[in-house]
Design a protein around this motif. Structure first.
Motif, PDB file in Angstrom:
ATOM      1  N   CYS A  17       0.828  -1.119  -0.047  1.00  0.00           N
ATOM      2  CA  CYS A  17      -0.060   0.173   0.135  1.00  0.00           C
ATOM      3  C   CYS A  17       0.897   1.273  -0.087  1.00  0.00           C
ATOM      4  N   GLU A  18       0.138   2.543  -0.378  1.00  0.00           N
ATOM      5  CA  GLU A  18       0.954   3.607  -0.308  1.00  0.00           C
ATOM      6  C   GLU A  18       0.345   4.228   0.977  1.00  0.00           C
ATOM      7  N   GLN A  19       0.853   5.097   1.646  1.00  0.00           N
ATOM      8  CA  GLN A  19       0.417   5.645   2.897  1.00  0.00           C
ATOM      9  C   GLN A  19       0.994   6.943   3.202  1.00  0.00           C
ATOM     10  N   ALA A  20       0.581   7.806   3.941  1.00  0.00           N
ATOM     11  CA  ALA A  20       0.845   9.176   4.200  1.00  0.00           C
ATOM     12  C   ALA A  20       0.369   9.324   5.734  1.00  0.00           C
ATOM     13  N   TYR A  21       1.357  10.443   6.510  1.00  0.00           N
ATOM     14  CA  TYR A  21       0.914  10.358   8.075  1.00  0.00           C
ATOM     15  C   TYR A  21       1.018  11.955   8.168  1.00  0.00           C
ATOM     16  N   ASN A  47     -12.699  -3.747  -7.487  1.00  0.00           N
ATOM     17  CA  ASN A  47     -12.744  -2.948  -8.573  1.00  0.00           C
ATOM     18  C   ASN A  47     -13.092  -1.484  -8.098  1.00  0.00           C
ATOM     19  N   SER A  48     -12.497  -0.962  -7.218  1.00  0.00           N
ATOM     20  CA  SER A  48     -12.787   0.261  -6.544  1.00  0.00           C
ATOM     21  C   SER A  48     -11.809   1.068  -6.328  1.00  0.00           C
ATOM     22  N   TRP A  75      -5.177  13.996   0.352  1.00  0.00           N
ATOM     23  CA  TRP A  75      -4.204  13.090  -0.178  1.00  0.00           C
ATOM     24  C   TRP A  75      -5.066  11.885  -0.671  1.00  0.00           C
ATOM     25  N   ALA A  76      -5.965  11.496  -0.562  1.00  0.00           N
ATOM     26  CA  ALA A  76      -6.787  10.333  -1.208  1.00  0.00           C
ATOM     27  C   ALA A  76      -7.117  10.582  -2.543  1.00  0.00           C
ATOM     28  N   LYS A  77      -7.556  11.978  -2.780  1.00  0.00           N
ATOM     29  CA  LYS A  77      -7.923  12.534  -4.058  1.00  0.00           C
ATOM     30  C   LYS A  77      -6.685  12.601  -4.828  1.00  0.00           C
ATOM     31  N   SER A  78      -5.518  13.045  -4.026  1.00  0.00           N
ATOM     32  CA  SER A  78      -4.229  13.203  -4.947  1.00  0.00           C
ATOM     33  C   SER A  78      -3.647  11.879  -5.578  1.00  0.00           C
ATOM     34  N   MET A  79      -4.184  10.853  -4.683  1.00  0.00           N
ATOM     35  CA  MET A  79      -3.745   9.498  -5.036  1.00  0.00           C
ATOM     36  C   MET A  79      -4.594   8.853  -6.144  1.00  0.00           C
ATOM     37  N   GLY A  80      -5.702   9.769  -6.744  1.00  0.00           N
ATOM     38  CA  GLY A  80      -6.541   8.920  -7.765  1.00  0.00           C
ATOM     39  C   GLY A  80      -7.797   8.305  -6.827  1.00  0.00           C
TER      40      GLY A  80
END
Length: 172
Positions: A17-21, A47-48, A75-80
């Motif tokens: 996964c990709e993560q950010a704090y 498929n989400s 952040w989630a939006k920036s990750m698509g």
């Protein structure tokens, strides 16, 4: 140390996964935190385009709570990603959800615990619960029921179990 293991390469899911704090600070003092992650395997399987937020912790200040949630969404939006849900952990064996009642009881080791005001902060921001998790507290009869002792004897004999007591960790 367990929290550090969950958020580093020692966690098997860390690589997947990709993560950010993020920390919220006020007058040089940390007043809140939130972590976000994109679980690629989850999204592929379903498929989400979901992100998760986790490790949400904040002082009793709704403005700071909302700023943390907005930061996670941005952040989630920036990750698509198109959606975010939480609080969720790296997998279903980790703490999930938000405690909303039962604050008068001491939590168990693996139970999530948060301040009572979290629910209002999160719901006021627009999140809605998906499910209600229930933890039950069962009291053993005092003294223990004789059937419990009998079942324990049968299990000990059938499987060769026996009780052993240790005085310290080294003996263990």
């Amino acid at each position: 140390s367990d929290e550090l293991k969950m958020t580093t390469k020692k966690n098997a899911h860390y690589k997947e996964c990709e993560q950010a704090y993020f920390l919220a600070e006020e007058n040089g003092e940390v007043v809140g935190r939130i972590a976000c992650m994109v679980m690629h395997k989850y999204n592929e399987k379903n498929n989400s385009k979901y992100a998760r937020f986790t490790r949400f912790d904040v002082i009793d200040n709704e403005e700071i709570a909302h700023a943390l949630l907005k930061t996670a969404e941005d952040w989630a939006k920036s990750m698509g990603m198109e959606y975010i849900h939480g609080p969720l952990g790296y997998d279903d064996l980790e703490r999930e959800g938000l405690m909303v009642e039962g604050f008068e009881h001491q939590g168990s080791f693996l139970t999530s615990y948060n301040a009572p005001y979290y629910q209002g902060f999160i719901e006021n921001y627009g999140y809605k619960p998906d499910a209600k998790w229930v933890e039950w507290r069962l009291q053993m009869p005092q003294p223990p029921h004789e059937r419990i002792d009998r079942i324990a004897e049968i299990v000990e004999k059938r499987y060769g179990f026996h009780e052993k007591k240790f005085k310290n960790v080294r003996q263990l």
